[in-house]
Design a protein around this motif. Structure first.
Motif, PDB file in Angstrom:
ATOM      1  N   GLU A 399       0.818  -1.162   0.206  1.00 38.73           N
ATOM      2  CA  GLU A 399      -0.093  -0.116  -0.303  1.00 38.73           C
ATOM      3  C   GLU A 399       0.759   1.160  -0.031  1.00 38.73           C
ATOM      4  O   GLU A 399       2.060   1.078   0.114  1.00 38.73           O
ATOM      5  CB  GLU A 399      -0.702  -0.323   1.216  1.00 38.73           C
ATOM      6  CG  GLU A 399      -1.872  -1.395   1.342  1.00 38.73           C
ATOM      7  CD  GLU A 399      -2.894  -1.585   2.359  1.00 38.73           C
ATOM      8  OE1 GLU A 399      -3.103  -0.446   2.598  1.00 38.73           O
ATOM      9  OE2 GLU A 399      -3.077  -2.511   2.473  1.00 38.73           O
ATOM     10  N   SER A 453       1.056  15.598   4.860  1.00 38.46           N
ATOM     11  CA  SER A 453       0.072  15.687   3.367  1.00 38.46           C
ATOM     12  C   SER A 453      -0.205  17.053   2.671  1.00 38.46           C
ATOM     13  O   SER A 453       0.778  17.791   2.676  1.00 38.46           O
ATOM     14  CB  SER A 453      -1.226  15.244   4.508  1.00 38.46           C
ATOM     15  OG  SER A 453      -1.740  16.142   5.211  1.00 38.46           O
ATOM     16  N   ASN A 500      -0.851  12.575  -0.119  1.00 37.53           N
ATOM     17  CA  ASN A 500      -2.094  12.224  -0.123  1.00 37.53           C
ATOM     18  C   ASN A 500      -2.885  13.933  -0.923  1.00 37.53           C
ATOM     19  O   ASN A 500      -2.995  15.105  -0.134  1.00 37.53           O
ATOM     20  CB  ASN A 500      -2.920  12.256   1.392  1.00 37.53           C
ATOM     21  CG  ASN A 500      -2.909  10.487   2.080  1.00 37.53           C
ATOM     22  OD1 ASN A 500      -2.796   9.679   1.333  1.00 37.53           O
ATOM     23  ND2 ASN A 500      -3.743  10.624   2.664  1.00 37.53           N
ATOM     24  N   LYS A 503      -7.363  14.461  -6.229  1.00 34.80           N
ATOM     25  CA  LYS A 503      -7.147  13.765  -7.216  1.00 34.80           C
ATOM     26  C   LYS A 503      -7.047  14.325  -8.507  1.00 34.80           C
ATOM     27  O   LYS A 503      -6.424  13.742  -9.675  1.00 34.80           O
ATOM     28  CB  LYS A 503      -8.104  12.932  -7.643  1.00 34.80           C
ATOM     29  CG  LYS A 503      -9.501  14.043  -7.885  1.00 34.80           C
ATOM     30  CD  LYS A 503     -11.286  12.866  -7.236  1.00 34.80           C
ATOM     31  CE  LYS A 503     -11.849  13.320  -8.075  1.00 34.80           C
ATOM     32  NZ  LYS A 503     -12.995  12.881  -7.788  1.00 34.80           N
ATOM     33  N   ARG A 511      -5.292   5.191  -6.424  1.00 33.06           N
ATOM     34  CA  ARG A 511      -6.120   4.590  -5.670  1.00 33.06           C
ATOM     35  C   ARG A 511      -7.044   6.382  -5.099  1.00 33.06           C
ATOM     36  O   ARG A 511      -5.950   6.919  -4.206  1.00 33.06           O
ATOM     37  CB  ARG A 511      -5.568   4.101  -4.577  1.00 33.06           C
ATOM     38  CG  ARG A 511      -6.866   2.846  -3.984  1.00 33.06           C
ATOM     39  CD  ARG A 511      -5.970   2.269  -3.044  1.00 33.06           C
ATOM     40  NE  ARG A 511      -7.456   0.753  -2.308  1.00 33.06           N
ATOM     41  CZ  ARG A 511      -8.644   1.415  -1.705  1.00 33.06           C
ATOM     42  NH1 ARG A 511      -8.415   2.091  -1.400  1.00 33.06           N
ATOM     43  NH2 ARG A 511      -9.340   0.303  -1.842  1.00 33.06           N
ATOM     44  N   ASN A 513      -8.370   7.775  -2.249  1.00 28.62           N
ATOM     45  CA  ASN A 513      -8.709   7.925  -0.671  1.00 28.62           C
ATOM     46  C   ASN A 513     -10.424   8.211  -0.152  1.00 28.62           C
ATOM     47  O   ASN A 513     -11.903   7.758  -1.187  1.00 28.62           O
ATOM     48  CB  ASN A 513      -8.359   8.873   0.091  1.00 28.62           C
ATOM     49  CG  ASN A 513      -6.818   8.281  -0.708  1.00 28.62           C
ATOM     50  OD1 ASN A 513      -6.125   7.606  -0.446  1.00 28.62           O
ATOM     51  ND2 ASN A 513      -5.711   9.672  -0.093  1.00 28.62           N
ATOM     52  N   ASP A 515     -12.099   9.931   1.319  1.00 26.84           N
ATOM     53  CA  ASP A 515     -12.561  11.513   1.142  1.00 26.84           C
ATOM     54  C   ASP A 515     -13.284  11.496  -0.439  1.00 26.84           C
ATOM     55  O   ASP A 515     -14.145  12.590  -0.687  1.00 26.84           O
ATOM     56  CB  ASP A 515     -11.723  12.386   1.753  1.00 26.84           C
ATOM     57  CG  ASP A 515      -9.820  12.094   0.896  1.00 26.84           C
ATOM     58  OD1 ASP A 515     -10.464  11.218  -0.641  1.00 26.84           O
ATOM     59  OD2 ASP A 515      -9.720  13.030   1.416  1.00 26.84           O
ATOM     60  N   THR A 518      -8.806  12.714  -2.347  1.00 18.31           N
ATOM     61  CA  THR A 518      -8.346  12.944  -2.532  1.00 18.31           C
ATOM     62  C   THR A 518      -7.302  11.446  -3.142  1.00 18.31           C
ATOM     63  O   THR A 518      -8.346  10.615  -2.486  1.00 18.31           O
ATOM     64  CB  THR A 518      -6.674  13.066  -1.336  1.00 18.31           C
ATOM     65  OG1 THR A 518      -7.265  12.399  -0.061  1.00 18.31           O
ATOM     66  CG2 THR A 518      -6.734  14.781  -0.208  1.00 18.31           C
ATOM     67  N   VAL A 519      -6.098  11.978  -3.200  1.00 18.00           N
ATOM     68  CA  VAL A 519      -5.587  10.069  -3.844  1.00 18.00           C
ATOM     69  C   VAL A 519      -4.130   9.545  -3.760  1.00 18.00           C
ATOM     70  O   VAL A 519      -3.348  10.935  -2.602  1.00 18.00           O
ATOM     71  CB  VAL A 519      -5.787  10.172  -5.339  1.00 18.00           C
ATOM     72  CG1 VAL A 519      -6.456  10.616  -6.059  1.00 18.00           C
ATOM     73  CG2 VAL A 519      -4.633  11.464  -5.682  1.00 18.00           C
ATOM     74  N   ALA A 520      -3.758   8.409  -3.391  1.00 13.41           N
ATOM     75  CA  ALA A 520      -2.551   7.760  -2.495  1.00 13.41           C
ATOM     76  C   ALA A 520      -1.574   8.101  -3.403  1.00 13.41           C
ATOM     77  O   ALA A 520      -1.149   7.191  -3.530  1.00 13.41           O
ATOM     78  CB  ALA A 520      -3.442   6.011  -2.101  1.00 13.41           C
ATOM     79  N   SER A 536       3.146   5.786  -5.870  1.00  9.71           N
ATOM     80  CA  SER A 536       1.597   5.611  -5.525  1.00  9.71           C
ATOM     81  C   SER A 536       0.663   4.866  -5.160  1.00  9.71           C
ATOM     82  O   SER A 536       2.047   3.138  -5.676  1.00  9.71           O
ATOM     83  CB  SER A 536       0.381   5.957  -6.455  1.00  9.71           C
ATOM     84  OG  SER A 536       1.074   5.737  -7.888  1.00  9.71           O
ATOM     85  N   GLU A 539      -5.191   2.041  -8.167  1.00 13.95           N
ATOM     86  CA  GLU A 539      -5.909   1.603  -7.397  1.00 13.95           C
ATOM     87  C   GLU A 539      -6.438   0.094  -8.499  1.00 13.95           C
ATOM     88  O   GLU A 539      -6.462   0.039  -9.316  1.00 13.95           O
ATOM     89  CB  GLU A 539      -6.797   2.569  -8.701  1.00 13.95           C
ATOM     90  CG  GLU A 539      -7.711   1.618  -8.640  1.00 13.95           C
ATOM     91  CD  GLU A 539      -8.869   2.380  -6.974  1.00 13.95           C
ATOM     92  OE1 GLU A 539      -9.722   1.463  -6.415  1.00 13.95           O
ATOM     93  OE2 GLU A 539      -9.429   3.819  -6.577  1.00 13.95           O
TER      94      GLU A 539
END
Length: 608
Positions: A399, A453, A500, A503, A511, A513, A515, A518-520, A536, A539
């Motif tokens: 992850e 972040s 984070n 997007k 991927r 998140n 919320d 935001t994306v990882a 990252s 997804e």
């Protein structure tokens, strides 16, 4: 024994008769073997060796004169090739009959020779009787010399040289034309050396940077081998855009098969480019005229400038008329028939190999690749090239935190490796490029990196009262170079990992998140360079990725194979990409990426 085998064994045997190991695949001794010993080579005095290299500096002294003072070492040259001393000048006759010339005097030549294996250089002493070449030709900077002789203590005591070579035979002399050889005239700064990419590795700075670059490459493969990754080669030519940002280079074989209409279209496009250039020139000429009017110092120059402006304006008007469609004609925009292209559809030079790595990560677990990536963005600055090399990884069952941990450990491993394995080159770089580089690298290698972040970064930037940013730090904007510089150079004074992101500022495959804003994704940002590593968690959910592709508005068929990885045996996975040329900038303190690669390709520039 086979004669070839016997000769090869003789060539490589190291015994009492010759304790100096030969360079493999070459009947000579590399200078680093002599000069990088703890005693500087003093323990090898009396040994007979063959050396080869290029002249960095030279001097000639008559045999009945005292020996010359020590030559400047390679460390004392900046980025140029050193200095020469033209002590031999041919007298010009003034129409008078010259008297019989006396016998030419005998000289001892003192050369500093470098073969690229080390920062250090070797002083070689050559009797003029060993060569039939004119002295000025033999002494020119850049001359290649292969000599056999005996190592001895320097004839003049020097703290910089423990040994020198008294040549007894010149085996090869590769001459240069001093009028055309660029390194023989003066020491050139790095930005001027870019025009001579084929010669600049002979300079001390570029040679050191190249050896550090080589060490970083070896360190890359070593790190991933030690951590259980498999090396995978990914294609340079692809049908997919793995990022969705910036331009891509199209690959086609149709350019030589254009129709008459297509040729007319290309001619028109060429005219448009030329017209833009002429309009730019008109603006510059107008500014020049205004300057001349204000100074009132040269009326003839003003008249000439006005006439020149009129010619340019007339030419621009003619080209504009030529581009306008005739009355009653239909303007058509012809396109290539891609079905007739080599691959039968549109293909591009890849901007990222992570898409293709995913398929192997979903079979082998942990994989990496290292290769060229291409971006057709018209950017001209010290951090961007059209072709740059990326180290990319993908890891199944991992992850975002796993990817950040791996990226940070890889970053620190690279730093430790060059500090330990390229210490001489790093000492030279510290002396000539950045005096603080060694201490900064040691501090980074021994300390954990700060993490925060994207939201925390925005809050921090908004509270900055001492700085005003051109781009306001509102949540959702892409962080700019000035934002990142403030963060790493002024606030944390070191590398920072940011994670984070919104997007909208990251690729569609990252991927989403919980919320849904935001994306990882993460970036490892370093001082004076900017983003060095981007990574990252990707997804793995089919429905979410499919929806993101639709949002992108791209041709879905191009991503069917990528969606297949989610349809069949999907797993969580993450990875990152490190830009090697930018790592080299951080490791050396060089200010411009064009000085960190052998043959840089950038907008409008591909000289050789």
């Amino acid at each position: 024994m086979d004669p070839h085998t016997r000769d090869e064994q003789k060539h490589h045997d190291v015994g009492p008769a010759n304790p100096v190991p030969l360079s493999k695949y070459s009947n000579r001794v590399e200078l680093k073997t002599l000069l990088e010993r703890s005693d500087g080579g003093a323990g090898l005095v009396g040994e007979r060796v063959v050396i080869g290299g290029w002249v960095k500096s030279s001097r000639a002294v008559k045999k009945d004169s005292p020996p010359p003072p020590p030559l400047p070492t390679l460390r004392d040259a900046l980025s140029g090739g050193g200095r020469s001393y033209p002590v031999f000048e041919k007298p010009e006759s003034a129409g008078l009959k010259a008297a019989p010339a006396p016998p030419p005097p005998s000289y001892m030549f003192y050369f500093l020779i470098s073969d690229g294996s080390s920062v250090s250089s070797l002083q070689v002493v050559v009797d003029s009787a060993l060569s039939t070449l004119p002295a000025t030709q033999l002494m020119s900077i850049g001359t290649c010399i292969v000599a056999e002789g005996v190592l001895r203590h320097p004839t003049v005591a020097s703290a910089k040289h423990a040994i020198e070579l008294k040549a007894e035979e010149l085996l090869h002399v590769g001459t240069v034309d001093p009028e055309k050889y660029p390194l023989s005239k003066k020491q050139l700064p790095l930005h001027m050396l870019r025009d001579f990419s084929h010669f600049r590795p002979r300079t001390t700075t570029v040679a050191s940077v190249t050896r550090i670059h080589s060490a970083l490459t070896l360190a890359t493969h070593t790190f991933f081998e030690l951590n259980g990754f498999q090396y995978v080669q990914v294609p340079v030519i692809t049908t997919t855009d793995a990022e969705g940002f910036g331009g891509m280079f199209r690959v086609t074989t149709l350019l030589g098969k254009t129709t008459a209409k297509e040729e007319e279209k290309h001619a028109k496009e060429k005219d448009e480019i030329s017209l833009d250039a002429i309009k730019t020139a008109i603006k510059e000429k107008s500014k020049r005229i205004e300057q001349l009017k204000r100074t009132e110092s040269n009326r003839d120059a003003l008249v000439a400038a006005v006439q020149d402006l009129k010619k340019a304006s007339d030419l621009a008007a003619q080209m504009e008329m030529r581009q306008k469609p005739r009355a009653g004609t239909l303007v058509k925009h012809d396109k290539f028939d891609v079905t007739k292209d080599f691959f039968g559809h549109e293909t591009y030079l890849t901007v990222s190999g992570r898409f293709h790595l995913e398929s192997y990560a979903c079979a082998l677990g942990k994989v990496y690749t290292f290769g060229p990536r291409f971006r057709a963005d018209k950017i001209d600055n010290g951090r961007h090239l059209a072709e740059m090399w990326d180290v990319e990884t993908e890891m199944a069952f991992s992850e975002l935190d796993d990817s950040m941990n791996c990226g940070e450990e890889f970053f620190r491993f690279l730093i430790k490796y060059i500090l330990e394995n390229r210490s001489e080159d790093m000492k030279f770089i510290s002396k000539r490029v950045d005096k603080t580089i060694a201490s900064r690298l040691e501090a980074v290698a021994s300390s954990p990196l700060s993490r925060l972040s994207y939201t925390e970064v925005i809050s921090l930037l908004q509270k900055a009262t001492s700085r005003k940013f051109e781009t306001k730090a509102d949540w959702g904007v892409a962080l700019t170079a000035e934002h990142l510089s403030y963060l790493t150079d002024e606030v944390y004074k070191g590398p920072v990992t940011i994670y984070n992101y919104p997007k909208s500022v990251k690729p569609f495959y990252v991927r989403l998140n919980a919320d849904e804003k935001t994306v990882a994704a993460f970036d490892l940002v370093v001082p004076k360079v900017g983003v060095l590593i981007s990574g990252s968690q990707n997804e793995e959910r089919f429905e979410v990725l499919d929806s993101r592709i639709k949002e992108l508005g791209s041709v879905r068929e191009r991503y069917e194979w990528y969606l297949d990885l989610r349809r069949h045996g999907t797993a969580k996975h993450s990875g990152f990409s490190l830009r090697m040329e930018l790592m080299l900038l951080f490791a050396t303190g060089l200010p411009d990426v064009r000085d960190a690669v052998p043959f840089p390709r950038s907008w409008g520039k591909a000289n050789n």
